[in-house]
Design a protein around this motif. Structure first.
Motif, PDB file in Angstrom:
ATOM      1  N   SER A   7       2.146  54.591 -11.475  1.00  0.00           N
ATOM      2  CA  SER A   7       1.344  55.523 -10.666  1.00  0.00           C
ATOM      3  C   SER A   7       1.721  55.379  -9.192  1.00  0.00           C
ATOM      4  N   ASP A   8       2.195  54.186  -8.795  1.00  0.00           N
ATOM      5  CA  ASP A   8       2.518  53.872  -7.403  1.00  0.00           C
ATOM      6  C   ASP A   8       1.415  54.302  -6.436  1.00  0.00           C
ATOM      7  N   ILE A   9       0.173  54.087  -6.805  1.00  0.00           N
ATOM      8  CA  ILE A   9      -0.923  54.237  -5.837  1.00  0.00           C
ATOM      9  C   ILE A   9      -0.608  53.329  -4.665  1.00  0.00           C
ATOM     10  N   PRO A  39       8.927  40.061  -3.813  1.00  0.00           N
ATOM     11  CA  PRO A  39       9.510  40.421  -2.505  1.00  0.00           C
ATOM     12  C   PRO A  39       9.355  41.940  -2.345  1.00  0.00           C
ATOM     13  N   ARG A  40       8.790  42.412  -1.214  1.00  0.00           N
ATOM     14  CA  ARG A  40       8.409  43.845  -1.143  1.00  0.00           C
ATOM     15  C   ARG A  40       9.608  44.766  -1.346  1.00  0.00           C
ATOM     16  N   PHE A  41      10.615  44.630  -0.508  1.00  0.00           N
ATOM     17  CA  PHE A  41      11.911  45.321  -0.677  1.00  0.00           C
ATOM     18  C   PHE A  41      12.878  44.764   0.354  1.00  0.00           C
ATOM     19  N   GLY A  96       7.680  60.668   5.715  1.00  0.00           N
ATOM     20  CA  GLY A  96       8.503  60.089   4.640  1.00  0.00           C
ATOM     21  C   GLY A  96       8.187  58.607   4.461  1.00  0.00           C
ATOM     22  N   LEU A  97       8.870  57.965   3.527  1.00  0.00           N
ATOM     23  CA  LEU A  97       8.547  56.578   3.151  1.00  0.00           C
ATOM     24  C   LEU A  97       8.369  55.640   4.356  1.00  0.00           C
ATOM     25  N   LEU A  98       9.386  55.587   5.230  1.00  0.00           N
ATOM     26  CA  LEU A  98       9.363  54.548   6.271  1.00  0.00           C
ATOM     27  C   LEU A  98       8.264  54.811   7.300  1.00  0.00           C
ATOM     28  N   GLU A  99       8.034  56.083   7.645  1.00  0.00           N
ATOM     29  CA  GLU A  99       6.953  56.419   8.588  1.00  0.00           C
ATOM     30  C   GLU A  99       5.591  56.171   7.927  1.00  0.00           C
ATOM     31  N   TRP A 100       5.489  56.544   6.662  1.00  0.00           N
ATOM     32  CA  TRP A 100       4.222  56.368   5.928  1.00  0.00           C
ATOM     33  C   TRP A 100       3.877  54.877   5.826  1.00  0.00           C
ATOM     34  N   LEU A 101       4.875  54.034   5.575  1.00  0.00           N
ATOM     35  CA  LEU A 101       4.605  52.586   5.524  1.00  0.00           C
ATOM     36  C   LEU A 101       4.061  52.109   6.876  1.00  0.00           C
ATOM     37  N   GLU A 102       4.738  52.532   7.952  1.00  0.00           N
ATOM     38  CA  GLU A 102       4.379  52.050   9.285  1.00  0.00           C
ATOM     39  C   GLU A 102       3.025  52.588   9.753  1.00  0.00           C
ATOM     40  N   THR A 145      10.028  44.524  -7.355  1.00  0.00           N
ATOM     41  CA  THR A 145      10.341  44.950  -5.993  1.00  0.00           C
ATOM     42  C   THR A 145      10.597  46.455  -6.004  1.00  0.00           C
ATOM     43  N   HIS A 146      11.034  46.992  -4.859  1.00  0.00           N
ATOM     44  CA  HIS A 146      11.388  48.412  -4.761  1.00  0.00           C
ATOM     45  C   HIS A 146      12.900  48.549  -4.597  1.00  0.00           C
ATOM     46  N   LEU A 147      13.446  49.687  -5.029  1.00  0.00           N
ATOM     47  CA  LEU A 147      14.890  49.910  -4.956  1.00  0.00           C
ATOM     48  C   LEU A 147      15.196  51.382  -4.692  1.00  0.00           C
ATOM     49  N   SER A 148      15.979  51.644  -3.636  1.00  0.00           N
ATOM     50  CA  SER A 148      16.572  52.989  -3.425  1.00  0.00           C
ATOM     51  C   SER A 148      15.587  54.132  -3.635  1.00  0.00           C
ATOM     52  N   GLU A 149      14.512  54.084  -2.853  1.00  0.00           N
ATOM     53  CA  GLU A 149      13.500  55.140  -2.979  1.00  0.00           C
ATOM     54  C   GLU A 149      13.838  56.329  -2.086  1.00  0.00           C
ATOM     55  N   SER A 150      14.272  56.033  -0.843  1.00  0.00           N
ATOM     56  CA  SER A 150      14.601  57.160   0.049  1.00  0.00           C
ATOM     57  C   SER A 150      15.999  56.968   0.636  1.00  0.00           C
ATOM     58  N   ILE A 194       1.985  49.636  -9.210  1.00  0.00           N
ATOM     59  CA  ILE A 194       0.815  50.114  -8.467  1.00  0.00           C
ATOM     60  C   ILE A 194       0.484  49.097  -7.374  1.00  0.00           C
ATOM     61  N   HIS A 195      -0.025  49.603  -6.242  1.00  0.00           N
ATOM     62  CA  HIS A 195      -0.443  48.727  -5.132  1.00  0.00           C
ATOM     63  C   HIS A 195      -1.960  48.803  -5.033  1.00  0.00           C
ATOM     64  N   TYR A 196      -2.674  47.741  -5.448  1.00  0.00           N
ATOM     65  CA  TYR A 196      -4.138  47.859  -5.398  1.00  0.00           C
ATOM     66  C   TYR A 196      -4.681  47.988  -3.980  1.00  0.00           C
ATOM     67  N   PRO A 197      -4.029  47.366  -2.940  1.00  0.00           N
ATOM     68  CA  PRO A 197      -4.591  47.503  -1.593  1.00  0.00           C
ATOM     69  C   PRO A 197      -4.470  48.920  -1.031  1.00  0.00           C
ATOM     70  N   GLN A 198      -3.728  49.773  -1.721  1.00  0.00           N
ATOM     71  CA  GLN A 198      -3.565  51.150  -1.242  1.00  0.00           C
ATOM     72  C   GLN A 198      -4.513  52.115  -1.953  1.00  0.00           C
ATOM     73  N   SER A 199      -5.497  51.561  -2.677  1.00  0.00           N
ATOM     74  CA  SER A 199      -6.423  52.412  -3.447  1.00  0.00           C
ATOM     75  C   SER A 199      -7.149  53.432  -2.576  1.00  0.00           C
TER      76      SER A 199
HETATM   77  N1  GUN Z   1       8.678  50.479  -0.463  1.00  0.00           N
HETATM   78  C1  GUN Z   1       8.262  49.340   0.123  1.00  0.00           C
HETATM   79  N2  GUN Z   1       6.929  49.245   0.120  1.00  0.00           N
HETATM   80  C2  GUN Z   1       6.461  50.348  -0.475  1.00  0.00           C
HETATM   81  C3  GUN Z   1       5.149  50.833  -0.779  1.00  0.00           C
HETATM   82  O1  GUN Z   1       4.125  50.212  -0.493  1.00  0.00           O
HETATM   83  N3  GUN Z   1       5.084  52.040  -1.413  1.00  0.00           N
HETATM   84  C4  GUN Z   1       6.202  52.749  -1.754  1.00  0.00           C
HETATM   85  N4  GUN Z   1       6.055  53.912  -2.383  1.00  0.00           N
HETATM   86  N5  GUN Z   1       7.425  52.317  -1.473  1.00  0.00           N
HETATM   87  C5  GUN Z   1       7.564  51.133  -0.836  1.00  0.00           C
END
Ligand code: GUN
Ligand code: ZN
Length: 342
Positions: free
Chosen positions: A317-319, A199-201, A86-92, A227-232, A72-77
């Protein structure tokens, strides 16, 4: 030590996907409590046999050993449900601007209060958390956790490329800041608070940053690693371009010694057979985050394949990509979980 056994109906699900129905209730279960802390749970006969001198009280209420949220990411509450592609646009477009607000310690402290209020309301008792790349965001989270009763594992996000400059920290500084935070918080509140090297990813990490993370874990082996792995699919292709010598995504992390027992890899959707076998051999953990995978259209995690290979899978939950803090709601969308009939 003041032990007590509570005997009655028990829903044993704790957030780990075992192949059993998370809604299943044992009619004759028990919790072993030390004050209010659950230290064991299971069938009543086993708990009583193991603790013959402990007083037993009967209850009619359905009991739970506690619910764990492994990612879970608390700063994303406050951005739950905010659409950004998608993931990369949503992050940016959504996530990084929100995380920049955590440069303000007062903002971080306010969100930390909301975060734990919400987790307590949904019954989560154990949580593994990403903060932001501001050390003050970590201090705010742990300071609030200290006055609550949840078990909290958390860490400073380490990033040194491919994010807004306000969120980047050179590898050496990220190392120094992490080390100072480990000294301040790891094992605090009688061991209830634990530090996670974070490390974020791979796409936001240079080799130097991943090297720093690996060094920190070697120097502090009782800390967690996440960390994160192979999400998209786009993320996996980007990692291939950034680390062309690595045979696959997980191999990038392996090269820097951040794959090991209990290291948590969030998502792990688009994996080769080699990566699945390596996660199992390293006794690493996958945090399966089905609501986030649906929200970002990242794909479906083949949990049955992971379980068959012997990988431990916990729910996250990956909030704020996830759409609910409630781990029982996350379980309802999880892959590899039997559905209750009728
Ligand atoms: N991959 C790198 N950072 C993040 C994040 O904050 N959320 C999600 N879902 N995937 C990530
Ligand atoms: Zn995440």
């Amino acid at each position: 030590m003041s032990l007590l056994i509570k005997r009655g109906p028990l829903q044993p699900f704790d957030g780990t996907i075992t192949g059993d129905d998370p809604l299943h209730i044992h009619d004759d279960g028990a919790l072993l409590l030390d004050d209010d802390q659950v230290i064991d749970s299971g069938s009543a006969w086993r708990i009583i046999e193991d603790n013959p001198d402990v007083q037993v009280i009967q209850t009619r209420s359905v009991m739970s050993p506690g619910l764990s949220d492994a990612h879970i990411h608390y700063p994303q509450s406050r951005i739950v449900g905010t659409y950004g592609g998608g993931l990369l646009e949503w992050l940016e477009n959504v996530t990084f601007p929100e995380e920049e607000r955590f440069a303000d310690p007062a903002h971080a402290a306010e969100v930390a209060v909301e975060f734990f209020d919400t987790l307590e309301a949904v019954g989560t008792t154990d949580v593994t958390v990403f903060c932001t790349s501001h050390p003050a965001s970590v201090d705010a989270l742990f300071a609030e956790a200290e006055v609550r009763s949840l078990t909290v594992t958390a860490g400073l996000v380490m990033m040194d490329r491919n994010a807004p400059s306000a969120l980047l920290t050179p590898a050496q500084d990220a190392y120094d800041q992490t080390k100072a935070l480990i000294e301040r918080w790891h094992g605090a509140a009688d061991g209830r608070l634990r530090y996670a090297i974070t490390p974020r990813f791979a796409p936001t990490s240079t080799p130097d940053l991943l090297e720093a993370a690996g060094t920190l874990w070697r120097e502090h082996p009782t800390c967690a690693m996440q960390t994160h792995l192979s999400e998209s699919v786009e993320e996996v292709a980007w990692v291939k371009r950034l680390f062309p010598a690595a045979p696959d995504y997980l191999a990038v992390y392996e090269a820097f010694d951040i794959v090991g027992p209990e290291a948590i890899f969030a998502h792990a959707i688009h994996l080769t057979d080699r990566e699945v076998a390596s996660l199992a051999a390293h006794k690493a953990v996958v945090a399966h985050c089905p609501t986030a995978n649906r929200f970002l259209k990242s794909g479906r995690c083949d949990v049955a394949r992971l379980l068959k290979a012997g990988v431990t899978v916990r729910l996250g939950s990956d909030i704020g990509a996830g759409t609910t803090f409630d781990i029982m709601e996350v379980a309802a969308e999880a892959e590899g979980v039997p559905r209750r009939r009728g």
